[in-house]
Design a protein around this motif. Sequence first.
Motif, PDB file in Angstrom:
ATOM      1  N   PRO A 161       2.383 -31.387  16.083  1.00 12.66           N
ATOM      2  CA  PRO A 161       2.101 -30.184  16.873  1.00 12.66           C
ATOM      3  C   PRO A 161       2.203 -28.944  15.988  1.00 12.66           C
ATOM      4  N   VAL A 162       1.379 -27.961  16.279  1.00  9.68           N
ATOM      5  CA  VAL A 162       1.401 -26.705  15.516  1.00  9.68           C
ATOM      6  C   VAL A 162       1.431 -25.528  16.487  1.00  9.68           C
ATOM      7  N   ILE A 163       1.892 -24.413  16.000  1.00  5.53           N
ATOM      8  CA  ILE A 163       1.886 -23.185  16.788  1.00  5.53           C
ATOM      9  C   ILE A 163       0.434 -22.832  17.107  1.00  5.53           C
ATOM     10  N   GLU A 164       0.092 -22.744  18.378  1.00  7.40           N
ATOM     11  CA  GLU A 164      -1.275 -22.381  18.761  1.00  7.40           C
ATOM     12  C   GLU A 164      -1.341 -20.953  19.276  1.00  7.40           C
ATOM     13  N   ARG A 165      -0.255 -20.509  19.848  1.00 11.49           N
ATOM     14  CA  ARG A 165      -0.186 -19.132  20.357  1.00 11.49           C
ATOM     15  C   ARG A 165       1.117 -18.495  19.879  1.00 11.49           C
ATOM     16  N   PRO A 166       1.133 -17.189  19.798  1.00  8.57           N
ATOM     17  CA  PRO A 166       2.340 -16.536  19.280  1.00  8.57           C
ATOM     18  C   PRO A 166       3.555 -16.707  20.186  1.00  8.57           C
ATOM     19  N   THR A 167       3.331 -17.205  21.412  1.00  6.54           N
ATOM     20  CA  THR A 167       4.464 -17.446  22.324  1.00  6.54           C
ATOM     21  C   THR A 167       4.984 -18.883  22.240  1.00  6.54           C
ATOM     22  N   ASP A 168       4.397 -19.692  21.352  1.00  6.01           N
ATOM     23  CA  ASP A 168       4.807 -21.095  21.217  1.00  6.01           C
ATOM     24  C   ASP A 168       6.024 -21.258  20.317  1.00  6.01           C
ATOM     25  N   ALA A 169       6.678 -22.390  20.464  1.00  3.30           N
ATOM     26  CA  ALA A 169       7.629 -22.857  19.457  1.00  3.30           C
ATOM     27  C   ALA A 169       7.381 -24.352  19.262  1.00  3.30           C
ATOM     28  N   ILE A 170       7.727 -24.843  18.086  1.00  4.15           N
ATOM     29  CA  ILE A 170       7.669 -26.287  17.859  1.00  4.15           C
ATOM     30  C   ILE A 170       9.111 -26.788  17.814  1.00  4.15           C
ATOM     31  N   VAL A 171       9.395 -27.775  18.640  1.00  5.90           N
ATOM     32  CA  VAL A 171      10.743 -28.322  18.734  1.00  5.90           C
ATOM     33  C   VAL A 171      10.740 -29.767  18.227  1.00  5.90           C
ATOM     34  N   ARG A 172      11.611 -30.047  17.272  1.00  8.04           N
ATOM     35  CA  ARG A 172      11.837 -31.431  16.846  1.00  8.04           C
ATOM     36  C   ARG A 172      12.744 -32.074  17.889  1.00  8.04           C
ATOM     37  N   VAL A 173      12.266 -33.158  18.453  1.00  8.27           N
ATOM     38  CA  VAL A 173      12.991 -33.775  19.570  1.00  8.27           C
ATOM     39  C   VAL A 173      14.219 -34.527  19.055  1.00  8.27           C
ATOM     40  N   VAL A 174      15.376 -34.190  19.626  1.00  4.69           N
ATOM     41  CA  VAL A 174      16.625 -34.871  19.266  1.00  4.69           C
ATOM     42  C   VAL A 174      16.948 -35.970  20.301  1.00  4.69           C
ATOM     43  N   ARG A 175      16.728 -35.632  21.551  1.00  4.31           N
ATOM     44  CA  ARG A 175      16.875 -36.644  22.615  1.00  4.31           C
ATOM     45  C   ARG A 175      15.757 -36.418  23.637  1.00  4.31           C
ATOM     46  N   SER A 176      15.152 -37.494  24.081  1.00  2.97           N
ATOM     47  CA  SER A 176      14.269 -37.417  25.247  1.00  2.97           C
ATOM     48  C   SER A 176      14.611 -38.622  26.114  1.00  2.97           C
ATOM     49  N   CYS A 177      13.820 -38.841  27.139  1.00  7.71           N
ATOM     50  CA  CYS A 177      14.124 -39.986  28.005  1.00  7.71           C
ATOM     51  C   CYS A 177      12.918 -40.326  28.862  1.00  7.71           C
ATOM     52  N   GLU A 228      11.138 -34.566  29.417  1.00 12.04           N
ATOM     53  CA  GLU A 228      12.564 -34.225  29.375  1.00 12.04           C
ATOM     54  C   GLU A 228      13.009 -34.328  27.923  1.00 12.04           C
ATOM     55  N   PHE A 229      13.514 -33.234  27.356  1.00 13.47           N
ATOM     56  CA  PHE A 229      13.948 -33.299  25.958  1.00 13.47           C
ATOM     57  C   PHE A 229      14.880 -32.156  25.613  1.00 13.47           C
ATOM     58  N   LEU A 230      15.662 -32.407  24.599  1.00 16.94           N
ATOM     59  CA  LEU A 230      16.350 -31.323  23.911  1.00 16.94           C
ATOM     60  C   LEU A 230      16.110 -31.548  22.428  1.00 16.94           C
ATOM     61  N   GLY A 231      16.176 -30.467  21.663  1.00 16.05           N
ATOM     62  CA  GLY A 231      15.852 -30.612  20.253  1.00 16.05           C
ATOM     63  C   GLY A 231      16.103 -29.333  19.491  1.00 16.05           C
ATOM     64  N   VAL A 232      15.644 -29.336  18.256  1.00 12.94           N
ATOM     65  CA  VAL A 232      15.902 -28.221  17.354  1.00 12.94           C
ATOM     66  C   VAL A 232      14.590 -27.482  17.079  1.00 12.94           C
ATOM     67  N   ILE A 233      14.646 -26.162  17.184  1.00 12.76           N
ATOM     68  CA  ILE A 233      13.453 -25.364  16.925  1.00 12.76           C
ATOM     69  C   ILE A 233      13.111 -25.431  15.433  1.00 12.76           C
ATOM     70  N   GLU A 234      11.880 -25.852  15.137  1.00 14.32           N
ATOM     71  CA  GLU A 234      11.455 -25.974  13.737  1.00 14.32           C
ATOM     72  C   GLU A 234      10.520 -24.857  13.331  1.00 14.32           C
ATOM     73  N   GLU A 235       9.695 -24.417  14.269  1.00 19.39           N
ATOM     74  CA  GLU A 235       8.785 -23.309  13.988  1.00 19.39           C
ATOM     75  C   GLU A 235       8.739 -22.440  15.220  1.00 19.39           C
ATOM     76  N   ILE A 236       8.425 -21.189  15.007  1.00 15.90           N
ATOM     77  CA  ILE A 236       8.520 -20.268  16.126  1.00 15.90           C
ATOM     78  C   ILE A 236       7.415 -19.228  16.020  1.00 15.90           C
ATOM     79  N   ARG A 292      15.725 -18.695  17.476  1.00 14.14           N
ATOM     80  CA  ARG A 292      15.415 -18.751  16.055  1.00 14.14           C
ATOM     81  C   ARG A 292      15.349 -20.197  15.582  1.00 14.14           C
ATOM     82  N   ARG A 293      14.741 -20.382  14.449  1.00 17.56           N
ATOM     83  CA  ARG A 293      14.667 -21.697  13.836  1.00 17.56           C
ATOM     84  C   ARG A 293      16.067 -22.288  13.705  1.00 17.56           C
ATOM     85  N   GLY A 294      16.207 -23.569  14.000  1.00 20.40           N
ATOM     86  CA  GLY A 294      17.511 -24.214  13.865  1.00 20.40           C
ATOM     87  C   GLY A 294      18.315 -24.252  15.164  1.00 20.40           C
TER      88      GLY A 294
END
Lengths: 344, 344
Positions: free
Chosen positions: A20-36, A60-68, A76-78
């Motif tokens: 996935p990549v940033i498509e709009r300036p309001t997007d973020a890319i999240v690396r998934v740490v847990r989903s279900c 359903e997910f939680l994760g770490v922001i990689e791009e913003i 912020r990232r991280g």
Amino acid sequence: MRATFMHEAGDVRVQDAPDPVIERPTDAIVRVVRSCVCGSDLHPYRTMASAAGPVPMGHEFLGVIEEIGSDVSGLRRGDLVVAPFAYADNTCAFCREGLQTSCPDGGFFAAGIGGAQAEAVRVPQAAGTLVRLPVAEDSTLLPSLLTLADVYGTGHHAARQARVTRRTTVTVIGDGAVGLMAVLSARQLGAERIILMGRHRSRTDLGRFFGATDVVAERGEEGIEKVRELTGGQGTHTVLEAVGHLPAYEMAVGAVRAGGVISRVGVPQYEAAPVGFTSLFGPNVTLTGGPAPVRAYIDELLPAVLDGTVEPGRVFDRTVSLDEVPEAYRAMDRRESLKVLVAP
Amino acid sequence: MRATFMHEAGDVRVQDAPDPVIERPTDAIVRVVRSCVCGSDLHPYRTMASAAGPVPMGHEFLGVIEEIGSDVSGLRRGDLVVAPFAYADNTCAFCREGLQTSCPDGGFFAAGIGGAQAEAVRVPQAAGTLVRLPVAEDSTLLPSLLTLADVYGTGHHAARQARVTRRTTVTVIGDGAVGLMAVLSARQLGAERIILMGRHRSRTDLGRFFGATDVVAERGEEGIEKVRELTGGQGTHTVLEAVGHLPAYEMAVGAVRAGGVISRVGVPQYEAAPVGFTSLFGPNVTLTGGPAPVRAYIDELLPAVLDGTVEPGRVFDRTVSLDEVPEAYRAMDRRESLKVLVAP
């Protein structure tokens, strides 16, 4: 990256997909740490036609922001973040009213966005959607925190829409994860009498842990009779319906007290249902519910999760890797697992 | 005495019937001073099979107590009283909650009791049911007081169940007497924007008198479009449905705002209706309403009627004698009359 797609009923595959990549300036890319895997994922797993696929799965997910994106403030990232299953700007009139599921700038994951049963996901309206979690990526609280993405907030929505209080008796229909979260939420709102309708002993035992005072294993007319027996013939003030099939709706109509509320959070697998004089109208029964505006509840529910007062993460009874997701669907479909956590 | 019976669709007769007598010590016999024909009486007038008849008609009346059972307290012979269309003991748990229509000792007039389009009627549970009116038998307020028996309380119920406040926009579907009373009630609860859907100019003009700010004459998809145009595309927070036919329900679904409430008081002439994802569930729309517990509202609504602040009696546009009741049905069925008062 690797991501999960439903090709047709019974055919779930983890396969390569574009990162996935940033498509709009309001997007973020999240690396998934847990989903279900969600109970609602089982509806297409049982019925989807191949013409409708392939569809990216997971919301359903939680994760770490990689791009913003350049317009995303407050994050912020991280950052470790959790996302509600519906993204939203959280600033419009509907969001301010707490109805983020009707945000005109919002939508659901997987519908043209990408799914969360994946290594990473693009999050639209990231500033309004993502909520920072004040824990580390290896926290033992992650399973409970992940329930804030959907099932806990959805159970809470059922109870809130039904206006559960200390004085209201409650029936919860369904011993899946959402039903059990509805039990927990009703208890948190003060309900002292909570009847859980479910047939799976290990699940209803967990329901008792969360606050159910009675368990009714019977279904249909027998189940209704049992609820009425337990309530002096009257039924309960509120019925929280966490299944989504028509027989569950019919049980709700049978189990609700005159003047009471049926609150649905199981995604209805029917369009028409009885609402006339003999079902809802005559006894002045209110029908409410819908997709939960989970974002509205995260701030409220988070503290008790963080301090361990509640343990909604107990609904997860198995953990798999991303490549094992098809097995998670199979196990949930056969009711061998209640809810499966995915650690990619 | 003379009393009105429905023999089958289109066949209403005023005929001799036995005088009502005290059957239980909780009964009273009321000589009818004013009664009227209800919009809901038109449902059987249009569809009733002859096998179902003859049925005594009429459930709205005020009158003078002529005989009184030994267990009836708080009332005496000669009192001018109004009765809600459902009798009730007004002491049980449901009545104390304001849901007299679900009183286990209660019921509806005409169903085995006798109708009010008659010279006299037996009132079960008289102490809980009848409310004394502090006016004389020839008061000019009688028409407005008679609306407390049903249509005013029913319109009020629609607005109350929808939780109308100053901040809620309102659509009222139906320009019959109940719809107009829903307009009045929404206005009394503070609503500043009230869209009345109705096609009969004289009625919608009366609706404007009662507080409607906009009138939409279109129906179906066109009507929905019009309401959405008037509300920035969103629909109104509340829709008060005062018709009871499926197309009115469908208009309500189309006109309600996401997160809003559809409150039905038109007796549904259908059992199944759309309630699934695309109608109610997706937008978190609540469906409520039912037969109004009018008894619960009489004390609240009476003062403004007595002091002339409101004039709900304006819904009556014709008065007939008891023997002319069949003509009243005909005129209301053809929409030549909005609501007909009967002075026996």
